[in-house]
Motif scaffolding. Structure first.
Motif, PDB file in Angstrom:
ATOM      1  N   PRO A   1       0.184  -1.214  -0.281  1.00 53.06           N
ATOM      2  CA  PRO A   1       0.050   0.141   0.080  1.00 53.06           C
ATOM      3  C   PRO A   1       0.913   1.311   0.228  1.00 53.06           C
ATOM      4  CG  PRO A   1      -0.293  -1.267   2.195  1.00 53.06           C
ATOM      5  CD  PRO A   1       0.728  -1.849   0.844  1.00 53.06           C
ATOM      6  N   TYR A   2       2.156   0.965   0.301  1.00 53.08           N
ATOM      7  CA  TYR A   2       3.042   1.924   0.251  1.00 53.08           C
ATOM      8  C   TYR A   2       4.066   2.748  -0.945  1.00 53.08           C
ATOM      9  CZ  TYR A   2       1.139   1.990   5.241  1.00 53.08           C
ATOM     10  OH  TYR A   2       0.283   1.779   5.978  1.00 53.08           O
ATOM     11  N   LEU A   3       4.447   2.660  -2.110  1.00 51.05           N
ATOM     12  CA  LEU A   3       5.094   1.646  -2.413  1.00 51.05           C
ATOM     13  C   LEU A   3       4.768   3.603  -4.328  1.00 51.05           C
ATOM     14  CD1 LEU A   3       4.780  -1.544  -4.149  1.00 51.05           C
ATOM     15  CD2 LEU A   3       6.319  -0.629  -2.582  1.00 51.05           C
ATOM     16  N   THR A   4       3.738   3.915  -3.453  1.00 49.36           N
ATOM     17  CA  THR A   4       3.444   5.384  -3.979  1.00 49.36           C
ATOM     18  C   THR A   4       3.599   6.445  -2.679  1.00 49.36           C
ATOM     19  OG1 THR A   4       2.965   6.650  -5.917  1.00 49.36           O
ATOM     20  CG2 THR A   4       1.108   5.162  -4.915  1.00 49.36           C
ATOM     21  N   SER A   5       3.493   7.922  -3.225  1.00 48.80           N
ATOM     22  CA  SER A   5       3.028   8.417  -2.667  1.00 48.80           C
ATOM     23  C   SER A   5       3.109  10.043  -3.377  1.00 48.80           C
ATOM     24  CB  SER A   5       4.923   9.009  -1.374  1.00 48.80           C
ATOM     25  OG  SER A   5       4.873  10.216  -0.845  1.00 48.80           O
ATOM     26  N   ALA A   6       2.062  10.797  -3.181  1.00 50.19           N
ATOM     27  CA  ALA A   6       1.287  11.925  -3.510  1.00 50.19           C
ATOM     28  C   ALA A   6       2.494  12.838  -3.320  1.00 50.19           C
ATOM     29  CB  ALA A   6       0.100  12.037  -3.184  1.00 50.19           C
ATOM     30  N   MET A   7       2.684  12.637  -1.660  1.00 49.12           N
ATOM     31  CA  MET A   7       3.147  14.241  -1.693  1.00 49.12           C
ATOM     32  C   MET A   7       4.964  14.257  -2.571  1.00 49.12           C
ATOM     33  SD  MET A   7       3.742  16.854   0.419  1.00 49.12           S
ATOM     34  CE  MET A   7       2.260  16.372   0.713  1.00 49.12           C
ATOM     35  N   GLY A   8       5.603  13.191  -2.893  1.00 52.31           N
ATOM     36  CA  GLY A   8       6.478  12.839  -3.244  1.00 52.31           C
ATOM     37  C   GLY A   8       6.538  13.207  -4.804  1.00 52.31           C
ATOM     38  N   ILE A   9       5.430  13.097  -5.193  1.00 51.97           N
ATOM     39  CA  ILE A   9       4.516  13.589  -7.136  1.00 51.97           C
ATOM     40  C   ILE A   9       4.865  14.637  -6.226  1.00 51.97           C
ATOM     41  CG2 ILE A   9       3.223  13.498  -8.293  1.00 51.97           C
ATOM     42  CD1 ILE A   9       2.537  10.693  -7.944  1.00 51.97           C
ATOM     43  N   PHE A  10       4.069  15.623  -5.496  1.00 52.75           N
ATOM     44  CA  PHE A  10       4.391  16.821  -5.624  1.00 52.75           C
ATOM     45  C   PHE A  10       4.986  17.393  -5.143  1.00 52.75           C
ATOM     46  CE2 PHE A  10       4.341  21.097  -2.600  1.00 52.75           C
ATOM     47  CZ  PHE A  10       3.230  21.232  -3.576  1.00 52.75           C
ATOM     48  N   LEU A  11       6.396  16.849  -4.760  1.00 57.53           N
ATOM     49  CA  LEU A  11       7.749  17.448  -4.038  1.00 57.53           C
ATOM     50  C   LEU A  11       8.473  17.897  -5.657  1.00 57.53           C
ATOM     51  CD1 LEU A  11       9.065  15.976  -0.493  1.00 57.53           C
ATOM     52  CD2 LEU A  11       8.351  18.816  -1.575  1.00 57.53           C
ATOM     53  N   PHE A  12       8.443  16.061  -6.081  1.00 58.89           N
ATOM     54  CA  PHE A  12       9.128  16.721  -7.181  1.00 58.89           C
ATOM     55  C   PHE A  12       8.746  17.188  -8.721  1.00 58.89           C
ATOM     56  CE2 PHE A  12      11.011  12.638  -5.941  1.00 58.89           C
ATOM     57  CZ  PHE A  12      12.557  12.947  -6.470  1.00 58.89           C
ATOM     58  N   ARG A  13       7.408  17.460  -9.755  1.00 63.30           N
ATOM     59  CA  ARG A  13       6.438  17.835  -9.961  1.00 63.30           C
ATOM     60  C   ARG A  13       7.274  19.716  -9.266  1.00 63.30           C
ATOM     61  NH1 ARG A  13       2.068  21.193 -10.436  1.00 63.30           N
ATOM     62  NH2 ARG A  13       1.322  21.326 -12.285  1.00 63.30           N
ATOM     63  N   GLN A  14       7.347  20.396  -8.426  1.00 63.57           N
ATOM     64  CA  GLN A  14       7.747  21.045  -8.258  1.00 63.57           C
ATOM     65  C   GLN A  14       9.021  22.337  -8.331  1.00 63.57           C
ATOM     66  OE1 GLN A  14       4.210  22.288  -7.519  1.00 63.57           O
ATOM     67  NE2 GLN A  14       5.715  24.141  -6.771  1.00 63.57           N
ATOM     68  N   ALA A  15       9.926  21.098  -8.008  1.00 68.21           N
ATOM     69  CA  ALA A  15      11.296  20.785  -8.243  1.00 68.21           C
ATOM     70  C   ALA A  15      11.231  20.513  -9.976  1.00 68.21           C
ATOM     71  CB  ALA A  15      12.184  19.663  -7.804  1.00 68.21           C
ATOM     72  N   PHE A  16      11.186  20.145 -11.309  1.00 69.12           N
ATOM     73  CA  PHE A  16      11.148  20.062 -12.010  1.00 69.12           C
ATOM     74  C   PHE A  16      10.275  20.889 -12.529  1.00 69.12           C
ATOM     75  CE2 PHE A  16      10.605  15.314 -12.401  1.00 69.12           C
ATOM     76  CZ  PHE A  16      12.252  15.334 -11.817  1.00 69.12           C
ATOM     77  N   LYS A  17      10.113  22.347 -12.042  1.00 65.86           N
ATOM     78  CA  LYS A  17       9.136  23.218 -12.523  1.00 65.86           C
ATOM     79  C   LYS A  17      10.060  24.388 -12.528  1.00 65.86           C
ATOM     80  CE  LYS A  17       5.284  24.898 -11.683  1.00 65.86           C
ATOM     81  NZ  LYS A  17       3.976  25.542 -10.939  1.00 65.86           N
ATOM     82  N   SER A  18      10.719  24.304 -12.249  1.00 64.81           N
ATOM     83  CA  SER A  18      12.455  24.757 -12.277  1.00 64.81           C
ATOM     84  C   SER A  18      13.421  24.524 -13.348  1.00 64.81           C
ATOM     85  CB  SER A  18      12.745  24.935 -10.806  1.00 64.81           C
ATOM     86  OG  SER A  18      13.380  23.830 -10.301  1.00 64.81           O
TER      87      SER A  18
END
Length: 291
Positions: A161-178
């Protein structure tokens, strides 16, 4: 004129001295405040360590420190329960969860930012909406699903149940926006594939975010209690948090053993946080400020 100049120079020097004195007083007050805050933050850890080295007959003494510290509580912890096996199980579970959360977060964030497809804004909104759902509301449905598949009391059941993380997706998306989109377009012109762009460009430039998510995911997996308690039934797959709770009973000896076990359990978390706190703070703020 010369006298007035001398007077001005004397006044300027006096102002400089007064400013330096005020700065010194401010630094001293700041240092004292930091020491007080650090003491209150670290007091639970200090208290746990002090209690873990007390003999059992001094558990209810009013003195904070013991005159006869002992390490027998730590020795008894490893004698009574297979704590080393629990620690290995927790490490396996934490590493697997951390690895897969980073992989799924990087790939998902790449697709949500660099690729163009319909309704990706709605898809991202749905992903972020899952962060508002408490984990306790899905634990029963997850248990029914895992037990229906026959994976109770297994490593797969612990991590599934913990193989993905919505918060992790958010963090990397915000980082990739730069990252400018021109970098991705230039790599495609040069013939690089999407995976090549991710592994050669994005990952090397996203080390702070990777460090932040790795620390967050590892500590979250290491400190899991409810799910391992529900899904495991044998010492073969039991994690350290469940193993420590099994040391607790009504007598003073078991209470000290449990405290000693808690101290042992805290050591990996403290080590990881001490060495990765800078990357964690830097990774959490990546993408927060533009320019």
């Amino acid at each position: 004129m010369q006298v007035s100049r001398n007077i001005k120079e004397i006044n300027a020097k006096q102002r400089e001295k007064s400013i330096k004195r005020s700065l010194k007083k401010t630094d001293i007050l700041r240092l004292i405040l930091n020491i007080v805050v650090v003491f209150f933050v670290l007091f639970p850890i200090i208290y746990a360590f002090v209690m873990s080295v007390k003999p059992s007959h001094e558990l209810y003494d009013k003195t904070f420190f013991t005159a006869h510290p002992t390490l027998n509580n730590y020795k008894d912890v490893f004698k009574i329960a297979p704590i080393e096996g629990y620690i290995i199980n927790s490490l396996i579970v934490s590493v697997i969860i951390t690895f897969f959360q980073m992989v799924t977060a990087i790939l998902s964030a790449f697709a949500l930012h660099f690729l163009n497809f319909k309704k990706k804004g709605i898809l991202f909104a749905i992903i972020m909406a899952t962060t508002m759902i408490p984990g306790e509301t899905t634990i029963i449905s997850n248990f029914l699903m895992i037990s229906g598949w026959g994976f109770t009391d297994s490593f797969f059941g612990l991590v599934a149940p913990y193989l993905t993380s919505a918060m992790g997706i958010f963090l990397f998306r915000q980082a990739f926006k730069s990252f400018p989109m021109e970098i991705y377009e230039a790599s495609k012109i040069d013939g690089a594939s999407d995976l090549g762009f991710i592994f050669r460009i994005l990952i090397p430039l996203s080390k702070p975010t990777i460090g932040a998510l790795a620390v967050q995911s590892f500590l979250g997996a290491w400190n899991m209690y409810m799910w391992p308690l529900l899904i495991t039934g044998s010492d073969r797959y039991r994690t350290v948090q469940i193993g420590i709770s099994m040391l607790n009973s009504a007598d003073s000896q078991s209470m000290l053993l449990m405290i000693a076990g808690v101290v042992v359990c805290m050591i990996p978390s403290l080590i990881i946080f001490m060495f990765a706190q800078k990357n964690m703070v830097k990774g959490l703020t990546t993408g927060a400020v533009k320019g």
